[in-house]
Design an enzyme around this catalytic site. Structure first.
Site, PDB file in Angstrom:
ATOM      1  N   GLY A   1      17.721   7.837 -35.864  1.00 48.24           N
ATOM      2  CA  GLY A   1      16.874   8.685 -34.788  1.00 48.24           C
ATOM      3  C   GLY A   1      17.342   7.875 -33.379  1.00 48.24           C
ATOM      4  CB  ALA A   2      19.397   5.223 -32.087  1.00 52.34           C
TER       5      ALA A   2
ATOM      6  N   GLY B   1       0.484  -1.478   0.402  1.00 56.79           N
ATOM      7  CA  GLY B   1      -0.096   0.116   0.012  1.00 56.79           C
ATOM      8  C   GLY B   1       1.224   0.983  -0.042  1.00 56.79           C
ATOM      9  N   GLY B   2       0.325   2.173   0.553  1.00 63.11           N
ATOM     10  CA  GLY B   2       1.108   3.730   1.065  1.00 63.11           C
ATOM     11  C   GLY B   2       2.750   3.233   0.859  1.00 63.11           C
TER      12      GLY B   2
END
Lengths: 470, 71
Positions: A363-364, A137-138
């Site tokens: 692009g790499a 949880g938290g």
């Protein structure tokens, strides 16, 4: 959200005792409690790690399963605020079932205040989490908000435990498969380092706190020995290899690899280089051919932003054939998630040096800390290639009609001729040198010295931003 | 515990190095794939016996396809 504490046979010494855990974390005799021990479920202290002052807090699994209440959360917030005030790393030891049910919404408010304190401290001081037991949880989001999460073999992180999962979705799963080192180290990327036991988890946290808390300075004079780094790569340029030995050899000694099994096509390692803490990012051709994809771009982007916010210079080792093609990637958001890496590098102000070892395509090439994104220096090894794509692939596209029109018997000869021409005109590293996007071709044996000089000459700087868990 | 090794990406099976029944150590190359114009070794991530090696040279594997099982 809350786990009931499983109390093992009562022994003379309870190994979950937070004071024992904090003593094991700190250098001997350096522990000073920030507040007297109480029944809040949290113990906080200052101490030293290899002589570096740090603050640490530990949830107390011996009390209500370490559940977080108002008082305990206040201790955590105080530790974090103390670390920020005195500019020290802060380490959290987690073994905690979540918010205290008995306190109701008051506990939720307190847990929220812990999150807020972590975000205030983000990018200002290093925050390290060590998960030694269930963190639910938290207590799951606490570690997740910090810079680095280390998990021992007994660590578990999940939002809801197996029983809730079973009652809501009918899925049968145990704690280890739901949130243990395997799923978080390999699948989710929640955990940066998994270890075989508590002792090595604490040792890793110590090493990280020392690297980030006392970074040192680059001393080019200390770079000795003519290591032939190229000998760590295969001779055939189309053969994939594991880049990790190269990363270790570039560093003074092997560092701490983060996210080793998640997105393994890119390697992110913290270590010392010429005496100073640096972050190394390297494509790993052994996995996915070293292609960038959505997950690896995100992993690298977070690492770049962490290093930039904590003032850690970067060394980027490039051997990348491009972005991984495919419907899966596009639908997985490779454009959106890949953009994070472009953003992270372009925004970074820490000194950052790039070395192209074999190839950087398309692009790499841009994404891997290119000159256009603001690299401090870009070096390449003599046989490296910087291009939009490899020569043979380029020829197939550029000369498709010409090749199709050629008589079948002469086609392969023509193709070979065109590839040679393409390599001469657009291949290699010469064009990149001409226009200044590669500063210099360096020999593998002088690489460490040249990187050290480039880093030492760059003005120290540090990004003014937090480290959002991308 | 058996460890399954799956293809990480679309590739041609270029070479099969090990065979079913062989003992392999962590880091051993099992098969070599060809993809992105590179020869990419698939290595064992644990030590054990190759219970199954289900690909042949010349096969095309898709992402997620089973390549081998180590026990």
């Amino acid at each position: 959200m809350t786990l009931t504490s499983s109390s093992p046979d009562t022994q003379a010494i309870d190994l979950r005792d937070p004071e024992l855990r904090l003593r094991a974390l700190f250098d001997q005799g350096t522990l000073r409690l920030l507040a007297p021990r109480d029944d809040s479920g949290v113990l906080a202290a200052r101490g030293e790690v290899d002589g570096t002052p740090v603050v640490a807090y530990a949830t107390d699994a011996t009390r209500m399963g370490g559940a977080m209440g108002t008082e305990g959360c206040r201790h955590i917030v105080d530790s974090i605020d103390t670390a920020v005030r005195e500019r020290m790393p802060v380490i959290g030891l987690w073994h905690c079932g979540g918010a205290r049910l008995q306190e109701g919404v008051v506990a939720l408010d307190a847990v929220g205040q812990v999150f807020a304190a972590m975000v205030r401290a983000s990018g200002r001081v290093p925050q390290i989490s060590v998960v030694l037991g269930p963190a639910a949880g938290g207590a799951a989001y606490g570690p997740a908000l910090t810079d680095i999460v280390v998990m021992s073999d007994t660590g578990r992180i999940f939002v809801t435990g197996p029983e809730v999962v079973r009652s809501v979705t009918g899925e049968q799963v145990d704690m280890a498969r739901l949130g243990g080192p395997e799923p978080h180290g390999r699948r989710s990327g929640v955990v940066h380092v998994t270890t075989k036991d508590d002792e090595s988890a604490l040792a890793t946290a110590r090493e990280l706190a020392s690297l980030l808390g006392r970074q040192g300075r680059v001393e080019p004079a200390d770079v000795s020995g003519e290591v032939d780094l190229a000998s760590l790569l295969p001779e055939q340029t189309n053969r994939a290899y594991d880049v990790k030995p190269l990363v270790s050899a570039v560093l003074d000694k092997p560092g701490v690899e983060l996210h080793a099994k998640w997105a393994p096509n890119i390697v992110t390692t913290l270590g010392r280089f010429a005496g100073r803490t640096v972050g190394v990012i390297a494509n790993n051709p052994l996995r996915l051919g070293g292609c960038l994809d959505s997950t690896s771009a995100e992993k690298a982007a977070r690492f770049v932003r962490m290093c930039d916010s904590l003032g850690v210079p970067l060394i980027v080792l490039v051997d990348v054939p491009g972005y991984l093609p495919g419907v899966g990637q596009e639908w997985d958001g490779v454009v959106r998630r890949g953009a994070k890496l472009l953003h992270a590098f372009a925004e970074a102000v820490v000194p950052r040096v790039t070395l192209v070892t074999r190839k950087a395509y398309g692009g790499a090439y841009i994404a891997m800390n290119s000159r256009s994104l603001g690299a401090t220096a870009v070096f390449a090894w003599p046989n490296a290639e910087v291009a939009v794509m490899g020569a043979s692939a380029a020829v197939n596209i550029l000369y498709r009609k010409k090749l199709a029109a050629a008589p079948a018997e002469g086609r392969e000869a023509l193709r070979a001729e065109l590839i040679e021409e393409q390599t001469r005109v657009a291949g290699g590293v010469n064009r990149a040198l001409e226009i200044g996007v590669v500063d210099d071709v360096v020999k593998p044996t002088e690489t460490r010295r040249r990187i050290a000089e480039a880093l030492a000459a760059a003005p120290a700087a540090r990004g003014a931003h937090g480290n959002i868990p991308l | 515990m058996a460890e399954e090794i799956h293809a990480e990406m679309v590739a041609n099976v270029w070479k099969v190095v090990k065979a079913t029944g062989e003992t392999v150590e962590e880091g051993d190359t099992l098969v070599i794939l060809e993809s992105m114009k590179m020869e990419i070794p698939v290595v064992a991530e644990s030590t054990g016996v190759l219970k199954e090696l289900v690909v042949n040279e010349g096969d095309v594997v898709q992402e997620g396809d089973l390549i081998a099982v180590i026990e």
